[in-house]
Design a protein around this motif. Structure first.
Motif, PDB file in Angstrom:
ATOM      1  N   VAL A   1       0.861  -1.180   0.000  1.00  0.00           N
ATOM      2  CA  VAL A   1       0.000   0.000   0.000  1.00  0.00           C
ATOM      3  C   VAL A   1       0.896   1.228   0.000  1.00  0.00           C
ATOM      4  CG1 VAL A   1      -1.827   1.222   1.214  1.00  0.00           C
ATOM      5  CG2 VAL A   1      -1.752  -1.278   1.276  1.00  0.00           C
ATOM      6  N   LEU A   2       0.861   1.970  -1.088  1.00  0.00           N
ATOM      7  CA  LEU A   2       1.763   3.102  -1.276  1.00  0.00           C
ATOM      8  C   LEU A   2       0.974   4.392  -1.471  1.00  0.00           C
ATOM      9  CD1 LEU A   2       4.069   1.167  -3.714  1.00  0.00           C
ATOM     10  CD2 LEU A   2       4.580   1.706  -1.345  1.00  0.00           C
ATOM     11  N   SER A   3       0.029   4.664  -0.589  1.00  0.00           N
ATOM     12  CA  SER A   3      -0.900   5.777  -0.764  1.00  0.00           C
ATOM     13  C   SER A   3      -0.243   7.154  -0.705  1.00  0.00           C
ATOM     14  CB  SER A   3      -2.024   5.687   0.264  1.00  0.00           C
ATOM     15  OG  SER A   3      -1.497   5.643   1.562  1.00  0.00           O
ATOM     16  N   VAL A   4       0.950   7.256  -0.154  1.00  0.00           N
ATOM     17  CA  VAL A   4       1.616   8.567  -0.082  1.00  0.00           C
ATOM     18  C   VAL A   4       2.443   8.870  -1.327  1.00  0.00           C
ATOM     19  CG1 VAL A   4       1.672   8.585   2.435  1.00  0.00           C
ATOM     20  CG2 VAL A   4       3.602   7.645   1.179  1.00  0.00           C
ATOM     21  N   PHE A   5       2.541   7.922  -2.253  1.00  0.00           N
ATOM     22  CA  PHE A   5       3.313   8.108  -3.474  1.00  0.00           C
ATOM     23  C   PHE A   5       2.388   8.409  -4.641  1.00  0.00           C
ATOM     24  CE2 PHE A   5       5.863   5.338  -0.784  1.00  0.00           C
ATOM     25  CZ  PHE A   5       7.091   5.985  -0.810  1.00  0.00           C
ATOM     26  N   THR A   6       2.914   9.100  -5.645  1.00  0.00           N
ATOM     27  CA  THR A   6       2.141   9.361  -6.856  1.00  0.00           C
ATOM     28  C   THR A   6       2.136   8.107  -7.726  1.00  0.00           C
ATOM     29  OG1 THR A   6       4.040  10.128  -8.151  1.00  0.00           O
ATOM     30  CG2 THR A   6       2.864  11.781  -6.832  1.00  0.00           C
ATOM     31  N   ILE A   7       1.206   8.057  -8.651  1.00  0.00           N
ATOM     32  CA  ILE A   7       1.140   6.912  -9.568  1.00  0.00           C
ATOM     33  C   ILE A   7       2.422   6.835 -10.393  1.00  0.00           C
ATOM     34  CG2 ILE A   7      -0.050   5.987 -11.597  1.00  0.00           C
ATOM     35  CD1 ILE A   7      -2.663   6.875 -10.334  1.00  0.00           C
ATOM     36  N   LYS A   8       2.961   7.973 -10.786  1.00  0.00           N
ATOM     37  CA  LYS A   8       4.202   8.000 -11.563  1.00  0.00           C
ATOM     38  C   LYS A   8       5.352   7.362 -10.774  1.00  0.00           C
ATOM     39  CE  LYS A   8       7.224  11.143 -14.084  1.00  0.00           C
ATOM     40  NZ  LYS A   8       7.490  12.537 -14.449  1.00  0.00           N
ATOM     41  N   GLU A   9       5.453   7.669  -9.481  1.00  0.00           N
ATOM     42  CA  GLU A   9       6.506   7.085  -8.645  1.00  0.00           C
ATOM     43  C   GLU A   9       6.313   5.580  -8.480  1.00  0.00           C
ATOM     44  OE1 GLU A   9       7.506  10.850  -5.711  1.00  0.00           O
ATOM     45  OE2 GLU A   9       5.730   9.632  -5.303  1.00  0.00           O
ATOM     46  N   VAL A  10       5.072   5.150  -8.328  1.00  0.00           N
ATOM     47  CA  VAL A  10       4.783   3.728  -8.156  1.00  0.00           C
ATOM     48  C   VAL A  10       5.076   2.964  -9.446  1.00  0.00           C
ATOM     49  CG1 VAL A  10       2.978   2.042  -7.636  1.00  0.00           C
ATOM     50  CG2 VAL A  10       3.130   4.148  -6.305  1.00  0.00           C
ATOM     51  N   VAL A  11       4.741   3.541 -10.591  1.00  0.00           N
ATOM     52  CA  VAL A  11       5.046   2.907 -11.872  1.00  0.00           C
ATOM     53  C   VAL A  11       6.561   2.760 -12.038  1.00  0.00           C
ATOM     54  CG1 VAL A  11       4.967   3.227 -14.382  1.00  0.00           C
ATOM     55  CG2 VAL A  11       2.912   3.575 -13.008  1.00  0.00           C
ATOM     56  N   CYS A  12       7.312   3.756 -11.616  1.00  0.00           N
ATOM     57  CA  CYS A  12       8.780   3.681 -11.665  1.00  0.00           C
ATOM     58  C   CYS A  12       9.273   2.521 -10.796  1.00  0.00           C
ATOM     59  CB  CYS A  12       9.376   5.005 -11.203  1.00  0.00           C
ATOM     60  SG  CYS A  12      11.164   5.053 -11.251  1.00  0.00           S
ATOM     61  N   LEU A  13       8.726   2.383  -9.604  1.00  0.00           N
ATOM     62  CA  LEU A  13       9.109   1.279  -8.716  1.00  0.00           C
ATOM     63  C   LEU A  13       8.731  -0.077  -9.318  1.00  0.00           C
ATOM     64  CD1 LEU A  13      10.243   0.205  -6.081  1.00  0.00           C
ATOM     65  CD2 LEU A  13       8.051   0.718  -5.006  1.00  0.00           C
ATOM     66  N   ILE A  14       7.562  -0.168  -9.921  1.00  0.00           N
ATOM     67  CA  ILE A  14       7.143  -1.422 -10.564  1.00  0.00           C
ATOM     68  C   ILE A  14       8.117  -1.795 -11.676  1.00  0.00           C
ATOM     69  CG2 ILE A  14       5.383  -2.448 -12.065  1.00  0.00           C
ATOM     70  CD1 ILE A  14       3.296  -1.005 -10.344  1.00  0.00           C
ATOM     71  N   ASN A  15       8.537  -0.815 -12.468  1.00  0.00           N
ATOM     72  CA  ASN A  15       9.502  -1.086 -13.529  1.00  0.00           C
ATOM     73  C   ASN A  15      10.803  -1.638 -12.969  1.00  0.00           C
ATOM     74  OD1 ASN A  15       7.852  -0.364 -15.663  1.00  0.00           O
ATOM     75  ND2 ASN A  15       8.477   1.777 -15.580  1.00  0.00           N
ATOM     76  N   ILE A  16      11.256  -1.094 -11.854  1.00  0.00           N
ATOM     77  CA  ILE A  16      12.479  -1.594 -11.208  1.00  0.00           C
ATOM     78  C   ILE A  16      12.273  -3.030 -10.734  1.00  0.00           C
ATOM     79  CG2 ILE A  16      13.997  -1.330  -9.198  1.00  0.00           C
ATOM     80  CD1 ILE A  16      13.525   1.743  -9.537  1.00  0.00           C
ATOM     81  N   LEU A  17      11.140  -3.299 -10.094  1.00  0.00           N
ATOM     82  CA  LEU A  17      10.858  -4.654  -9.605  1.00  0.00           C
ATOM     83  C   LEU A  17      10.782  -5.658 -10.744  1.00  0.00           C
ATOM     84  CD1 LEU A  17       8.166  -3.849  -6.886  1.00  0.00           C
ATOM     85  CD2 LEU A  17      10.563  -4.470  -6.511  1.00  0.00           C
ATOM     86  N   LYS A  18      10.213  -5.247 -11.871  1.00  0.00           N
ATOM     87  CA  LYS A  18      10.076  -6.154 -13.016  1.00  0.00           C
ATOM     88  C   LYS A  18      11.410  -6.365 -13.733  1.00  0.00           C
ATOM     89  CE  LYS A  18       5.249  -5.623 -14.212  1.00  0.00           C
ATOM     90  NZ  LYS A  18       4.296  -5.399 -15.297  1.00  0.00           N
ATOM     91  N   ILE A  19      12.121  -5.279 -14.002  1.00  0.00           N
ATOM     92  CA  ILE A  19      13.342  -5.376 -14.805  1.00  0.00           C
ATOM     93  C   ILE A  19      14.524  -5.907 -13.997  1.00  0.00           C
ATOM     94  CG2 ILE A  19      15.046  -4.028 -16.094  1.00  0.00           C
ATOM     95  CD1 ILE A  19      12.646  -2.189 -16.905  1.00  0.00           C
ATOM     96  N   ARG A  20      14.751  -5.315 -12.837  1.00  0.00           N
ATOM     97  CA  ARG A  20      15.940  -5.686 -12.057  1.00  0.00           C
ATOM     98  C   ARG A  20      15.771  -6.997 -11.295  1.00  0.00           C
ATOM     99  NH1 ARG A  20      19.411  -1.865  -7.989  1.00  0.00           N
ATOM    100  NH2 ARG A  20      21.102  -3.317  -7.743  1.00  0.00           N
ATOM    101  N   TYR A  21      14.570  -7.221 -10.740  1.00  0.00           N
ATOM    102  CA  TYR A  21      14.362  -8.389  -9.886  1.00  0.00           C
ATOM    103  C   TYR A  21      13.469  -9.457 -10.512  1.00  0.00           C
ATOM    104  CZ  TYR A  21      16.495  -5.340  -6.475  1.00  0.00           C
ATOM    105  OH  TYR A  21      17.366  -4.506  -5.820  1.00  0.00           O
ATOM    106  N   ASP A  22      12.978  -9.216 -11.713  1.00  0.00           N
ATOM    107  CA  ASP A  22      12.160 -10.172 -12.448  1.00  0.00           C
ATOM    108  C   ASP A  22      10.937 -10.629 -11.650  1.00  0.00           C
ATOM    109  OD1 ASP A  22      11.561 -11.663 -14.727  1.00  0.00           O
ATOM    110  OD2 ASP A  22      12.574 -13.440 -13.953  1.00  0.00           O
ATOM    111  N   LEU A  23      10.267  -9.672 -10.996  1.00  0.00           N
ATOM    112  CA  LEU A  23       9.064  -9.978 -10.228  1.00  0.00           C
ATOM    113  C   LEU A  23       7.833  -9.700 -11.076  1.00  0.00           C
ATOM    114  CD1 LEU A  23       9.951  -8.411  -6.762  1.00  0.00           C
ATOM    115  CD2 LEU A  23      10.186 -10.779  -7.490  1.00  0.00           C
ATOM    116  N   ASN A  24       6.834 -10.526 -10.933  1.00  0.00           N
ATOM    117  CA  ASN A  24       5.575 -10.334 -11.642  1.00  0.00           C
ATOM    118  C   ASN A  24       4.659  -9.506 -10.747  1.00  0.00           C
ATOM    119  OD1 ASN A  24       3.333 -10.458 -13.220  1.00  0.00           O
ATOM    120  ND2 ASN A  24       3.232 -12.688 -13.305  1.00  0.00           N
ATOM    121  N   CYS A  25       4.508  -8.222 -11.075  1.00  0.00           N
ATOM    122  CA  CYS A  25       3.707  -7.335 -10.247  1.00  0.00           C
ATOM    123  C   CYS A  25       2.899  -6.370 -11.111  1.00  0.00           C
ATOM    124  CB  CYS A  25       4.573  -6.584  -9.258  1.00  0.00           C
ATOM    125  SG  CYS A  25       5.999  -5.762  -9.957  1.00  0.00           S
TER     126      CYS A  25
END
Length: 73
Positions: free
Chosen positions: A14-38
């Motif tokens: 739950v990342l309610s204090v972050f903007t959608i743009k910041e969360v999308v950036c984090l998702i990209n890191i999780l997918k590309i760097r750590y190969d997580l399905n999120c």
């Protein structure tokens, strides 16, 4: 820190204090760097990252060195 919720074998951050743009950036890191399905889930209270059950074993490998084990005295 953020709130989280474990649903069966998946995890929702739950990342309610972050903007959608910041969360999308984090998702990209999780997918590309750590190969997580999120995915991004948006609700009225704010964005959330949903990490699917198939990625939980891989996630545990990365975060377990940073978790503190609580011992019962």
């Amino acid at each position: 820190m953020c709130d989280d919720c474990r649903i069966k074998y998946s995890l929702t951050l739950v990342l309610s204090v972050f903007t959608i743009k910041e969360v999308v950036c984090l998702i990209n890191i999780l997918k590309i760097r750590y190969d997580l399905n999120c995915n991004l889930h948006t609700i009225k209270s704010g964005p959330r990252i949903y990490i699917k059950a198939e990625s939980m074993k891989r996630l545990r490998l990365f975060v377990s060195p940073y978790l503190i084990t609580i011992l019962k005295l």
